[in-house]
Design a protein around this motif. Structure first.
Motif: not given
Length: 165
Positions: A75-77, A81, A79, A105, A101-102, A97-98, A84-85
């Motif tokens: 995935l293209e985060y 990984a 930033c 998730m 997508l954040i 970060c996207d 991101f998490f």
């Protein structure tokens, strides 16, 4: 040759199984204490970086899986990984970060889930229960990210696995 090495590791781990109810596992430079008694172990190398333990005879059931997602490119985060998490679970600012997508998730791993977060040494840990599957994310300050998931272990069991990282 690699398969012979993997078999040797599996055999040495299975001998250690009889020594107690926990086995020390060194994975991605971190120390984990996994339950003993697994029936099979598999390593999906290459870019997947996965190590899977099966605790029974039924294929695809009663598993414990480790994945090093530090350099995940599936995935293209936007930033690293780990960053991101950390934004997903700890709601930290992560401007690079996207954000969509954040949110996706967060919807999948946080909203409506049994979630616990804590810090341990230089790591942030996040647990997410999906009923039939549980996840533990180990996030390092250096953007390291390890995902541990299981279909039979609960939050306390996963927490014990990572208590000595």
């Amino acid at each position: 040759m690699f398969k012979i090495g993997l078999i040797a590791v599996a055999l040495s781990l299975s001998v250690a199984v009889h020594a107690g109810n926990r086995i020390e596992l060194l994975y991605s430079d971190l120390r984990f204490n996994i339950p003993a008694g697994f029936a099979a172990v598999g390593d999906i190398g290459d870019s997947q970086n996965m190590l899977i333990f099966r605790y029974g005879d039924e294929l695809g059931k009663r598993f414990l899986a480790f994945a090093d997602m530090t350099h995940d490119e599936t995935l293209e985060y936007g930033c690293p990984a780990g960053t991101f998490f950390e934004a997903v679970f700890f709601e930290t600012a992560a401007a690079d970060c996207d954000q969509m997508l954040i949110d996706a998730m967060h919807e999948n791993f946080v909203r409506g889930r049994d979630v616990a977060t804590w810090t341990q040494d230089s790591y942030s840990l996040a647990y997410s229960d999906h009923g039939n599957k549980a996840f533990l994310f180990v996030i390092g300050k250096d953007a390291k990210l390890i995902k541990i998931d299981s279909d039979f272990l609960d939050g306390e069991s996963l927490k014990r696995i990572a208590e000595d990282i």
